[in-house]
Design a protein around this motif. Structure first.
Motif, PDB file in Angstrom:
ATOM      1  N   GLU A   1       0.772  -1.253   0.163  1.00  0.00           N
ATOM      2  CA  GLU A   1       0.046  -0.164   0.145  1.00  0.00           C
ATOM      3  C   GLU A   1       0.881   1.266   0.102  1.00  0.00           C
ATOM      4  O   GLU A   1       2.041   1.231   0.670  1.00  0.00           O
ATOM      5  N   LYS A   2       0.512   2.135  -0.613  1.00  0.00           N
ATOM      6  CA  LYS A   2       1.235   3.375  -0.609  1.00  0.00           C
ATOM      7  C   LYS A   2       0.794   4.102   0.373  1.00  0.00           C
ATOM      8  O   LYS A   2      -0.251   4.262   0.869  1.00  0.00           O
ATOM      9  N   LEU A   3       1.646   5.370   0.767  1.00  0.00           N
ATOM     10  CA  LEU A   3       1.659   6.142   1.956  1.00  0.00           C
ATOM     11  C   LEU A   3       0.356   6.609   2.197  1.00  0.00           C
ATOM     12  O   LEU A   3      -0.290   6.710   3.138  1.00  0.00           O
ATOM     13  N   ASP A   4      -0.178   7.163   0.860  1.00  0.00           N
ATOM     14  CA  ASP A   4      -1.511   7.885   0.982  1.00  0.00           C
ATOM     15  C   ASP A   4      -2.935   7.090   1.070  1.00  0.00           C
ATOM     16  O   ASP A   4      -3.799   7.602   1.417  1.00  0.00           O
ATOM     17  N   GLU A   5      -2.550   5.799   0.834  1.00  0.00           N
ATOM     18  CA  GLU A   5      -3.656   4.960   0.887  1.00  0.00           C
ATOM     19  C   GLU A   5      -3.915   4.173   2.265  1.00  0.00           C
ATOM     20  O   GLU A   5      -4.909   3.505   2.663  1.00  0.00           O
ATOM     21  N   VAL A   6      -2.902   4.614   3.175  1.00  0.00           N
ATOM     22  CA  VAL A   6      -3.151   4.182   4.668  1.00  0.00           C
ATOM     23  C   VAL A   6      -3.606   5.201   5.427  1.00  0.00           C
ATOM     24  O   VAL A   6      -2.556   6.073   5.734  1.00  0.00           O
ATOM     25  N   ASN A   7      -4.624   5.512   5.960  1.00  0.00           N
ATOM     26  CA  ASN A   7      -5.302   6.190   7.012  1.00  0.00           C
ATOM     27  C   ASN A   7      -5.939   5.658   7.988  1.00  0.00           C
ATOM     28  O   ASN A   7      -6.801   4.646   7.909  1.00  0.00           O
ATOM     29  N   PRO A   8      -5.990   6.195   9.275  1.00  0.00           N
ATOM     30  CA  PRO A   8      -6.547   5.582  10.295  1.00  0.00           C
ATOM     31  C   PRO A   8      -8.101   5.677  10.215  1.00  0.00           C
ATOM     32  O   PRO A   8      -8.576   6.936   9.892  1.00  0.00           O
ATOM     33  N   PRO A   9      -8.963   4.714  10.422  1.00  0.00           N
ATOM     34  CA  PRO A   9     -10.541   4.987  10.404  1.00  0.00           C
ATOM     35  C   PRO A   9     -11.119   5.509  11.337  1.00  0.00           C
ATOM     36  O   PRO A   9     -10.448   5.443  12.654  1.00  0.00           O
ATOM     37  N   THR A  10     -12.269   6.403  11.337  1.00  0.00           N
ATOM     38  CA  THR A  10     -13.070   6.874  12.273  1.00  0.00           C
ATOM     39  C   THR A  10     -14.184   5.999  12.652  1.00  0.00           C
ATOM     40  O   THR A  10     -14.862   5.420  11.532  1.00  0.00           O
ATOM     41  N   PHE A  11     -14.391   5.587  13.819  1.00  0.00           N
ATOM     42  CA  PHE A  11     -15.465   4.912  14.380  1.00  0.00           C
ATOM     43  C   PHE A  11     -16.384   5.579  15.514  1.00  0.00           C
ATOM     44  O   PHE A  11     -15.740   6.739  15.872  1.00  0.00           O
ATOM     45  N   TYR A  12     -17.514   5.276  15.399  1.00  0.00           N
ATOM     46  CA  TYR A  12     -18.502   6.093  16.374  1.00  0.00           C
ATOM     47  C   TYR A  12     -18.977   4.817  17.531  1.00  0.00           C
ATOM     48  O   TYR A  12     -19.533   3.715  16.881  1.00  0.00           O
ATOM     49  N   THR A  13     -18.970   5.161  18.769  1.00  0.00           N
ATOM     50  CA  THR A  13     -19.585   4.257  19.661  1.00  0.00           C
ATOM     51  C   THR A  13     -20.412   4.810  20.533  1.00  0.00           C
ATOM     52  O   THR A  13     -20.266   6.125  20.892  1.00  0.00           O
ATOM     53  N   TYR A  14     -21.417   4.104  20.972  1.00  0.00           N
ATOM     54  CA  TYR A  14     -22.728   4.665  21.643  1.00  0.00           C
ATOM     55  C   TYR A  14     -22.807   3.955  23.129  1.00  0.00           C
ATOM     56  O   TYR A  14     -22.498   2.582  22.957  1.00  0.00           O
ATOM     57  N   GLY A  15     -22.852   4.567  23.995  1.00  0.00           N
ATOM     58  CA  GLY A  15     -23.139   4.116  25.386  1.00  0.00           C
ATOM     59  C   GLY A  15     -23.188   5.075  26.447  1.00  0.00           C
ATOM     60  O   GLY A  15     -23.210   6.308  26.148  1.00  0.00           O
ATOM     61  N   TYR A  16     -23.082   4.714  27.710  1.00  0.00           N
ATOM     62  CA  TYR A  16     -22.817   5.711  28.870  1.00  0.00           C
ATOM     63  C   TYR A  16     -21.595   5.740  29.213  1.00  0.00           C
ATOM     64  O   TYR A  16     -20.882   4.915  29.505  1.00  0.00           O
ATOM     65  N   LEU A  17     -21.227   7.120  29.406  1.00  0.00           N
ATOM     66  CA  LEU A  17     -20.019   7.483  29.828  1.00  0.00           C
ATOM     67  C   LEU A  17     -19.780   7.450  31.438  1.00  0.00           C
ATOM     68  O   LEU A  17     -20.211   7.851  32.043  1.00  0.00           O
TER      69      LEU A  17
END
Length: 87
Positions: A23-39
């Motif tokens: 994979e080229k450098l610009d093809e590797v990026n950290p994905p964003t996720f969303y988690t729901y629950g009680y803090l």
């Protein structure tokens, strides 16, 4: 610190992504996720969100996030949850 009155939240966070291929450098990026629950816990280093509570008020189903991975914590209201279900 354990929170006395946990609020329902959305945690926006980024995860680590590693590759071992061509994979080229610009093809590797950290994905964003969303988690729901009680803090239920937060301190200088960690945010904890849980989804299940027993009769003794112990929390289970916990996600522990390093603070550096957390982009945003948004409180969720019951009205917000109802409006997203309509979509």
């Amino acid at each position: 610190m354990r929170l006395k009155n946990p609020k329902l939240v959305e945690v926006e966070w980024v995860d680590v992504l590693a590759t071992s291929g061509w994979e080229k450098l610009d093809e590797v990026n950290p994905p964003t996720f969303y988690t729901y629950g009680y803090l239920v816990y937060k301190d200088k280093y960690t945010i904890k969100v849980a989804c299940t509570k027993d009769e003794a008020s112990e929390w289970y189903g916990t996600h522990a996030f390093p603070r550096g991975c957390v982009k945003k914590i948004r409180p969720l209201s019951e009205a917000h949850l109802k409006s997203t279900k309509k979509q």
